[in-house]
Enzyme design. Sequence first.
Site, PDB file in Angstrom:
ATOM      1  N   ARG A  10     -40.425  61.333  34.080  1.00  0.00           N
ATOM      2  CA  ARG A  10     -39.422  60.768  33.512  1.00  0.00           C
ATOM      3  C   ARG A  10     -39.719  60.466  32.068  1.00  0.00           C
ATOM      4  NH1 ARG A  10     -38.270  62.262  37.458  1.00  0.00           N
ATOM      5  NH2 ARG A  10     -36.694  61.261  39.076  1.00  0.00           N
TER       6      ARG A  10
ATOM      7  N   SER B  44     -30.519  56.174  39.213  1.00  0.00           N
ATOM      8  CA  SER B  44     -31.520  55.234  39.402  1.00  0.00           C
ATOM      9  C   SER B  44     -31.584  54.388  38.272  1.00  0.00           C
ATOM     10  CB  SER B  44     -32.987  55.994  39.599  1.00  0.00           C
ATOM     11  OG  SER B  44     -32.858  56.722  40.720  1.00  0.00           O
TER      12      SER B  44
ATOM     13  N   GLU C 220     -35.145  53.077  33.444  1.00  0.00           N
ATOM     14  CA  GLU C 220     -35.231  54.493  33.259  1.00  0.00           C
ATOM     15  C   GLU C 220     -33.899  55.032  32.217  1.00  0.00           C
ATOM     16  OE1 GLU C 220     -35.520  57.217  36.808  1.00  0.00           O
ATOM     17  OE2 GLU C 220     -33.830  58.397  36.080  1.00  0.00           O
TER      18      GLU C 220
HETATM   19  C1  LIG Z   1     -25.207  59.566  39.970  1.00  0.00           C
HETATM   20  C2  LIG Z   1     -26.280  59.768  39.006  1.00  0.00           C
HETATM   21  C3  LIG Z   1     -27.332  60.542  39.576  1.00  0.00           C
HETATM   22  C4  LIG Z   1     -28.592  60.873  38.712  1.00  0.00           C
HETATM   23  N1  LIG Z   1     -29.757  61.379  39.399  1.00  0.00           N
HETATM   24  C5  LIG Z   1     -30.744  61.655  38.726  1.00  0.00           C
HETATM   25  C6  LIG Z   1     -31.757  62.289  39.082  1.00  0.00           C
HETATM   26  O1  LIG Z   1     -31.832  62.513  40.306  1.00  0.00           O
HETATM   27  N2  LIG Z   1     -32.854  62.522  38.521  1.00  0.00           N
HETATM   28  C7  LIG Z   1     -32.883  62.253  37.033  1.00  0.00           C
HETATM   29  O2  LIG Z   1     -34.059  62.518  36.423  1.00  0.00           O
HETATM   30  N3  LIG Z   1     -31.860  61.803  36.499  1.00  0.00           N
HETATM   31  C8  LIG Z   1     -30.885  61.363  37.474  1.00  0.00           C
HETATM   32  N4  LIG Z   1     -29.639  60.862  36.777  1.00  0.00           N
HETATM   33  C9  LIG Z   1     -29.676  60.433  34.912  1.00  0.00           C
HETATM   34  C10 LIG Z   1     -28.830  61.401  34.401  1.00  0.00           C
HETATM   35  O3  LIG Z   1     -28.460  62.242  34.962  1.00  0.00           O
HETATM   36  C11 LIG Z   1     -30.049  62.311  33.557  1.00  0.00           C
HETATM   37  O4  LIG Z   1     -30.997  61.641  32.850  1.00  0.00           O
HETATM   38  C12 LIG Z   1     -29.364  63.440  32.632  1.00  0.00           C
HETATM   39  O5  LIG Z   1     -30.388  64.273  32.000  1.00  0.00           O
HETATM   40  C13 LIG Z   1     -28.758  62.676  31.408  1.00  0.00           C
HETATM   41  O6  LIG Z   1     -27.869  63.396  30.609  1.00  0.00           O
HETATM   42  P1  LIG Z   1     -26.745  63.041  29.771  1.00  0.00           P
HETATM   43  O7  LIG Z   1     -26.437  64.556  29.029  1.00  0.00           O
HETATM   44  O8  LIG Z   1     -25.713  62.496  30.500  1.00  0.00           O
HETATM   45  O9  LIG Z   1     -27.548  62.020  28.952  1.00  0.00           O
HETATM   46  P2  LIG Z   1     -26.763  60.870  27.832  1.00  0.00           P
HETATM   47  O10 LIG Z   1     -26.746  59.735  28.876  1.00  0.00           O
HETATM   48  O11 LIG Z   1     -25.646  61.301  27.288  1.00  0.00           O
HETATM   49  O12 LIG Z   1     -27.930  60.707  26.776  1.00  0.00           O
HETATM   50  C14 LIG Z   1     -29.349  60.200  27.080  1.00  0.00           C
HETATM   51  C15 LIG Z   1     -30.147  60.012  26.028  1.00  0.00           C
HETATM   52  O13 LIG Z   1     -30.552  61.348  25.483  1.00  0.00           O
HETATM   53  C16 LIG Z   1     -30.014  61.363  24.018  1.00  0.00           C
HETATM   54  N5  LIG Z   1     -29.130  62.870  23.910  1.00  0.00           N
HETATM   55  C17 LIG Z   1     -28.355  63.087  24.409  1.00  0.00           C
HETATM   56  N6  LIG Z   1     -28.005  64.564  24.118  1.00  0.00           N
HETATM   57  C18 LIG Z   1     -29.265  64.903  23.160  1.00  0.00           C
HETATM   58  C19 LIG Z   1     -29.654  66.089  22.727  1.00  0.00           C
HETATM   59  N7  LIG Z   1     -28.704  67.372  22.599  1.00  0.00           N
HETATM   60  N8  LIG Z   1     -30.749  66.082  21.975  1.00  0.00           N
HETATM   61  C20 LIG Z   1     -31.513  64.997  21.845  1.00  0.00           C
HETATM   62  N9  LIG Z   1     -31.143  63.811  22.544  1.00  0.00           N
HETATM   63  C21 LIG Z   1     -29.919  63.837  23.194  1.00  0.00           C
HETATM   64  C22 LIG Z   1     -28.927  60.202  23.863  1.00  0.00           C
HETATM   65  O14 LIG Z   1     -28.904  59.640  22.491  1.00  0.00           O
HETATM   66  C23 LIG Z   1     -29.590  59.250  24.785  1.00  0.00           C
HETATM   67  O15 LIG Z   1     -30.598  58.471  24.273  1.00  0.00           O
HETATM   68  C24 LIG Z   1     -28.690  60.408  37.306  1.00  0.00           C
HETATM   69  C25 LIG Z   1     -27.475  60.024  36.753  1.00  0.00           C
HETATM   70  C26 LIG Z   1     -26.312  59.558  37.714  1.00  0.00           C
HETATM   71  C27 LIG Z   1     -25.068  59.086  37.084  1.00  0.00           C
END
Ligand SMILES: Cc1cc2nc3c(=O)[nH]c(=O)nc-3n(C[C@H](O)[C@H](O)[C@H](O)COP(=O)(O)OP(=O)(O)OC[C@H]3O[C@@H](n4cnc5c(N)ncnc54)[C@H](O)[C@@H]3O)c2cc1C
Length: 353
Positions: free
Chosen positions: A178, A253, A349
Amino acid sequence: MYLRYKYSPTQSFKILSTPTIISNYSLKTLNTFGVDVAARRFAAFRSVVGLSSLLDQDKDIFLLGGGSNLLLTKNIDKLVLKNEIFGIQIVERSKHKVLVKCGGGEQWHDFVLWCVGMGFGGIENLSLIPGCVGTAPIQNIGAYGVELKDVMHSLDAFDIQNKVMRTFSNEDCKFAYRDSIFKNQYKDQFCITSVTFELTTVDHKLSLDYGNIKDMLSDKNIDKLTIKDISEAVISIRQSKLPDPDVIGNSGSFFKNPIVDDITLEQIKKQYPDLRYFDHGEGSYKIPAAWLIDKLGLKGFRNGAAGIYDDHALVLVNHGGASGIELYDHAMVVRDKVRDAYGVELVPEVNVL
Ligand SMILES: Cc1cc2nc3c(=O)[nH]c(=O)nc-3n(C[C@H](O)[C@H](O)[C@H](O)COP(=O)(O)OP(=O)(O)OC[C@H]3O[C@@H](n4cnc5c(N)ncnc54)[C@H](O)[C@@H]3O)c2cc1C
């Protein structure tokens, strides 16, 4: 060769060369906790050039993907930029492998389904993870025994201060559990605009040993399993365990699984002989944070609208109307209870802002 549409930053620039900036923009539907906060200014970009032109106007930015790894505890007093760089392109294909480049604004799960549909293997265990492709490398997303680092070839990112593109190899990203260089040395310095994956086209190496994937597929002939079978099994398991953010706000998580040394492990085992743990290499062990929290009877533990999910101890949920601060405070109560019981410090996380 079928392509849904082609990744092309310059072409999409023609579609939207000057993104519009909107003031005081609600982010309630743009974060999966459903927290009601606003961005001082907000814009979406569909190309590197569009991003660059926005940065000319304001460098004090916050990048937003799918908002699924964020706990927003206050309004964001910055220009919030939503990545909408779309497109998928097959860059190179050999007998056994394929390189596929995907725009950072694509939905991760849509991309996984596209790969599975094309018969490209390696990514199927990561089905149904919310968020965007461009965000997936930041915390090296992982599930069911596979991490992004196992399939990522390279990525392109825009250097926000110096306004130049840079390509990072898999090794450059310094991936760990992570974690990546974008959470540490290069935190908030790059916008990931596209990610290139190396996937298999034949002889797929199926990962079945994590979670209950095998049980889920017990009615099928194990020698004839396909990547589609794995993807469907993972989707079913996830749907049965995790709350759908559209129904109940959450960010998956909330805490990372703690990594402890052998001395700490032995201490906990003395008090809890049934402790679950996994060898993490070099004398370290990963303990499921869900197990630690569940053992304390905290499933369903609630304070107002902030709570721990009834069916999964690691998922912090918004039952409706909780503020980001209320959710954060509730998570910290859980963290303190775990520390008092086991002497282990849980670390979020989720990005708390
Ligand atoms: C129901 C659920 C289940 C999940 N299951 C998992 C799992 O099994 N495994 C896992 O690893 N994660 C899981 N996650 C967490 C999440 O889905 C991941 O971390 C995902 O990669 C976040 O992506 P996002 O686009 O929503 O990021 P955001 O929440 O929009 O951003 C996260 C961070 O990244 C930064 N950011 C956004 N876009 C960029 C970019 N293009 N360049 C640089 N920085 C950027 C933002 O500023 C912020 O700090 C889960 C979440 C939910 C809600």
